[in-house]
Design an enzyme around this catalytic site. Structure first.
Site, mmCIF file in Angstrom:
data_model
loop_
_atom_site.group_PDB
_atom_site.id
_atom_site.type_symbol
_atom_site.label_atom_id
_atom_site.label_comp_id
_atom_site.label_asym_id
_atom_site.label_seq_id
_atom_site.Cartn_x
_atom_site.Cartn_y
_atom_site.Cartn_z
ATOM 1 N N SER A 269 -2.480 4.098 -6.719
ATOM 2 C CA SER A 269 -1.592 5.034 -7.402
ATOM 3 C C SER A 269 -2.479 5.894 -8.294
ATOM 4 O O SER A 269 -3.640 5.535 -8.553
ATOM 5 C CB SER A 269 -0.615 4.231 -8.271
ATOM 6 O OG SER A 269 -0.006 5.042 -9.248
ATOM 7 N N TYR B 33 1.515 -2.742 -14.113
ATOM 8 C CA TYR B 33 1.307 -1.885 -12.943
ATOM 9 C C TYR B 33 -0.071 -1.210 -12.988
ATOM 10 O O TYR B 33 -0.805 -1.197 -12.005
ATOM 11 C CB TYR B 33 2.419 -0.834 -12.912
ATOM 12 C CG TYR B 33 2.516 -0.010 -11.656
ATOM 13 C CD1 TYR B 33 3.149 -0.501 -10.523
ATOM 14 C CD2 TYR B 33 2.005 1.283 -11.608
ATOM 15 C CE1 TYR B 33 3.269 0.277 -9.369
ATOM 16 C CE2 TYR B 33 2.120 2.064 -10.473
ATOM 17 C CZ TYR B 33 2.757 1.561 -9.356
ATOM 18 O OH TYR B 33 2.875 2.340 -8.222
HETATM 19 P P1 NAD Z 1 9.931 1.019 -2.180
HETATM 20 O O1 NAD Z 1 10.632 0.221 -3.207
HETATM 21 O O2 NAD Z 1 10.637 2.131 -1.485
HETATM 22 O O3 NAD Z 1 9.346 0.059 -1.057
HETATM 23 C C1 NAD Z 1 8.683 -1.130 -1.360
HETATM 24 C C2 NAD Z 1 8.901 -2.110 -0.232
HETATM 25 O O4 NAD Z 1 8.161 -3.288 -0.559
HETATM 26 C C3 NAD Z 1 10.375 -2.532 -0.057
HETATM 27 O O5 NAD Z 1 10.752 -2.447 1.312
HETATM 28 C C4 NAD Z 1 10.402 -3.974 -0.559
HETATM 29 O O6 NAD Z 1 11.341 -4.795 0.110
HETATM 30 C C5 NAD Z 1 8.970 -4.408 -0.252
HETATM 31 N N1 NAD Z 1 8.538 -5.546 -1.062
HETATM 32 C C6 NAD Z 1 8.757 -5.738 -2.392
HETATM 33 N N2 NAD Z 1 8.240 -6.927 -2.759
HETATM 34 C C7 NAD Z 1 7.689 -7.487 -1.648
HETATM 35 C C8 NAD Z 1 7.020 -8.708 -1.398
HETATM 36 N N3 NAD Z 1 6.827 -9.622 -2.356
HETATM 37 N N4 NAD Z 1 6.581 -8.942 -0.137
HETATM 38 C C9 NAD Z 1 6.805 -8.046 0.863
HETATM 39 N N5 NAD Z 1 7.451 -6.887 0.681
HETATM 40 C C10 NAD Z 1 7.892 -6.615 -0.566
HETATM 41 O O7 NAD Z 1 8.606 1.531 -2.913
HETATM 42 P P2 NAD Z 1 7.551 2.687 -2.556
HETATM 43 O O8 NAD Z 1 7.709 3.737 -3.572
HETATM 44 O O9 NAD Z 1 7.576 3.030 -1.119
HETATM 45 O O10 NAD Z 1 6.206 1.915 -2.921
HETATM 46 C C11 NAD Z 1 5.298 1.432 -1.971
HETATM 47 C C12 NAD Z 1 3.932 1.303 -2.617
HETATM 48 O O11 NAD Z 1 3.491 2.586 -3.075
HETATM 49 C C13 NAD Z 1 3.896 0.373 -3.833
HETATM 50 O O12 NAD Z 1 2.694 -0.357 -3.817
HETATM 51 C C14 NAD Z 1 3.888 1.364 -5.000
HETATM 52 O O13 NAD Z 1 3.295 0.809 -6.135
HETATM 53 C C15 NAD Z 1 3.057 2.470 -4.405
HETATM 54 N N6 NAD Z 1 3.231 3.764 -5.072
HETATM 55 C C16 NAD Z 1 4.454 4.348 -5.155
HETATM 56 C C17 NAD Z 1 4.572 5.569 -5.787
HETATM 57 C C18 NAD Z 1 5.883 6.261 -5.926
HETATM 58 O O14 NAD Z 1 5.957 7.196 -6.711
HETATM 59 N N7 NAD Z 1 6.928 5.871 -5.178
HETATM 60 C C19 NAD Z 1 3.442 6.196 -6.324
HETATM 61 C C20 NAD Z 1 2.215 5.578 -6.219
HETATM 62 C C21 NAD Z 1 2.116 4.360 -5.587
#
Ligand code: NAD
Length: 259
Positions: free
Chosen positions: A141, A154
């Site tokens: 991130s 985080y």
């Molecule tokens: P999201 O909530 O849409 O998806 C996350 C997925 O992870 C979900 O399907 C959930 O069921 C699954 N999950 C949660 N805990 C789990 C576990 N213990 N084991 C297996 N699966 C699990 O979130 P997103 O925004 O798509 O985030 C995905 C990644 O991207 C994360 O690592 C997040 O930190 C990172 N990220 C997101 C953003 C943002 O702005 N959305 C920015 C930077 C980084």
């Protein structure tokens, strides 16, 4: 097609960023394993991909549980014969000021992001070493490089992933295994939708101000990064043809963070 006959495991692929990466990989010819805590949602995603003619399987996996990770990875290897690409993407967000941060929440967040990255890496690496190739991609991130209030767990976890990627790139080099980190800015997924009202409450400001004055404040154009933008970088790391691109972290954030 850039990933013809490759086998990819994407964790947290039932939703958001992981789902888009898995779809992009499938469109480029890869077989994709949709690994997620929520098996029903993972299965629905895999079914949707299969209906479009892609090879996809759903895998039930809590990435912080060693047995579930090992069983999930074994099931992919049994089905398809190996693993070429791991995207360690599953993640959650929990926000509190540090003095109020429940220790259990701190441990939960670190377990999903860091134990999850470690356990999935440990499980796939013997298969990659055997094949003499592999690409491991961690979902970092901007918070792998930068800090924000309320996000102690985080930011700590996301910084940690860069260290892990550097070690994996050094240990994996002799076996043709690369490791890199994608560092997105804010992407409108369920994870971020949830944070907007939470931060508004914690900071005592409107939801609109959370978006404008907190989340997108330092971007060059006030825009969210998209799941497509992140999938494009994930494709670059997965398909890169040599070991030159390893141990790196690439920020895709509308200029929020510049290196
Ligand atoms: P999201 O909530 O849409 O998806 C996350 C997925 O992870 C979900 O399907 C959930 O069921 C699954 N999950 C949660 N805990 C789990 C576990 N213990 N084991 C297996 N699966 C699990 O979130 P997103 O925004 O798509 O985030 C995905 C990644 O991207 C994360 O690592 C997040 O930190 C990172 N990220 C997101 C953003 C943002 O702005 N959305 C920015 C930077 C980084």
């Amino acid at each position: 097609m850039k990933l013809e006959n490759k086998i990819a495991v994407v964790t947290g692929a039932a939703s958001g960023i992981g789902r888009e990466i898995a779809l992009r990989y499938a469109e480029e010819g890869a077989k994709v394993a949709i690994a997620d805590l929520r098996l029903d949602a993972a299965q629905a995603t895999a079914d949707e991909f299969a209906a479009k003619g892609h090879a996809a399987m759903a895998v039930a996996m809590d990435v912080s549980d060693e047995n579930e990770v090992n069983e999930g990875i074994t099931s992919v290897v049994k089905a398809w014969g190996g693993i070429d690409i791991l995207v360690s993407n599953a993640g959650i967000q929990i926000v509190y000021p540090i003095e109020e941060f429940p220790f259990a929440s701190w441990k939960k967040l670190l377990a999903i992001h860091l134990d999850g990255a470690f356990l999935t890496t440990k499980a796939v690496i013997p298969h990659m070493y055997k094949a003499g190739r592999g690409s491991i991609i961690y979902m970092g991130s901007v918070h792998s490089k930068e800090a924000s209030v309320l996000k102690s767990a985080y930011v700590t976890a996301k910084h940690g992933l860069i260290g892990l990627a550097k070690v994996v790139s050094k240990e994996g080099a002799a076996h043709g295994v690369r490791a890199n980190v994608i560092c997105p800015g804010f992407v409108k997924t369920p994870l971020v939708e949830k944070q907007i009202p939470e931060q508004a409450k914690e900071l005592g400001i409107s939801e609109e101000d959370v978006v404008k004055k907190v989340m997108l404040k330092d971007t060059v154009d006030g825009q969210f990064t998209t799941v497509d933008d992140v999938a494009e970088v994930a494709l670059l790391f997965a398909a890169f043809p040599s070991n030159a691109l390893t141990g790196q972290s690439l920020v895709v954030s509308h200029g929020w963070f510049m290196q």
